[in-house]
Scaffold this active site. Sequence first.
Site, mmCIF file in Angstrom:
data_model
loop_
_atom_site.group_PDB
_atom_site.id
_atom_site.type_symbol
_atom_site.label_atom_id
_atom_site.label_comp_id
_atom_site.label_asym_id
_atom_site.label_seq_id
_atom_site.Cartn_x
_atom_site.Cartn_y
_atom_site.Cartn_z
ATOM 1 N N LYS A 1 6.468 -14.448 -11.522
ATOM 2 C CA LYS A 1 6.181 -13.810 -10.219
ATOM 3 C C LYS A 1 5.544 -12.444 -10.415
ATOM 4 C CE LYS A 1 9.528 -10.444 -10.175
ATOM 5 N NZ LYS A 1 9.256 -9.027 -10.281
ATOM 6 N N ASP B 1 16.619 -12.249 -8.624
ATOM 7 C CA ASP B 1 15.272 -12.836 -8.480
ATOM 8 C C ASP B 1 15.290 -14.362 -8.509
ATOM 9 O OD1 ASP B 1 13.966 -10.427 -8.321
ATOM 10 O OD2 ASP B 1 13.397 -10.365 -10.437
#
Length: 283
Positions: free
Chosen positions: A11, A136
Site C-alpha cells: 500500500k 494496517d
Amino acid sequence: MTSVSLPAYAKLNLTLDILRKRDDGYHDLQMVMQTVELHDEVTVSLSEGDGITCRCGEIPGDESNLAVRAARAFFEGAGVAPRGLDIDIEKHIPVQAGMAGGSADAAATLRALRRLLKPDLLGVELERIAARVGSDVPFCVRGGTALAEGRGERLTSLRAAPEFHVLLCKPDFSISTPELFARVRISELWRRPDTNGMLAALHRGDEEGVLSRVRNVFEAVLPPEYREVFHIKERLHALGAEATAMTGSGPTVFGLYRDYAAVRDAYIILAEEYEQTYLTRFV
Ligand code: ATP
C-alpha cells in the site's frame, strides 16, 4: 482444496495526517490508502499435525511473523479448530519501508484461510480479526482506495483513484515508526494534508485535484539524518513525477505519473542511482 496462493499487495499513503494523541498512547490518524500492484506471493497449505511452519525469505518465520500471527488470530476469531499449516511467502515488497509488507502477508493469509476453511465468513468478520493482528491489516484485507481512521483500522471504501503509474524508491536505511511518532508535537505540525479536499477530488475523479493533495505529515518531523528522503523527492520531480510523498513512516518515497513512457524512462534513470527502485501502478 488443500492449498491457496494469493498476491499480498503493498500500500501507499496518498495522505497521512496525525489528528491527536490519545489517552492510551496511540495517535488518531487520518489516511487515504491505496493498493499498488507490487506484491508478495503467499501460499497457505493445510498440513498434517497441528504446527504452523512459515518460510519468508530473510525474515524469521517464527511466531513474530505477521502471517503466523494472522493464522493464530484466524483460528481464535473465526471459531475454527487449529490445524497444521505451511505458509510460504515469496517476498518482493521492501521490508520496513512504510509499505505494509508484513500486514499485506497477514491479510493474504487470512483471505487464504477463509477460502480453505470457512468460505462463508463475512468480510466484516475477517476485517475484525485482521484488526487484532495490526492496524494496517484490515485495509490490506479490503484493498483498493480507502480512508483509514483511528489507528488505521476504521475503514471507509472510496471510489477507485485514477490509475496512476508509481515509481517507488527506498533509500538504504529504515526508519523506526515509534521514533517518528515520538517527534510529533501536534500543535507544531505544518503542511498537513487537505484530507477533505482529497476525498472530494477522488469522488469527482479529478486527477489534478488528487495529485495536488498528495501529502504525508511525517515528512515535517523527519530528523536531519533522513534528509535523503527529500533528495529522492527532488529527483522524482526532476524526472517528471506529478506528485511525490513519503509513504507511511517511510523511508520509501513514491512519485505518481499519468504517462507510462515518462515513468518508464524515469525508472531506468533512478534504478541506476538507487538499488531499491520499483515501477508499479495503482490496483
Ligand atoms: P507499515 O507500513 O505497516 O509501517 P512497514 O512496511 O514499515 O509496515 P514491514 O515490512 O511490514 O514494515 O515490517 C515491519 C517489521 O515486521 C519488520 O521488522 C519485520 O521483521 C516484521 N515482520 C513480521 N512479519 C513480516 C512479514 N511477513 N513480512 C515483512 N516483515 C515482517
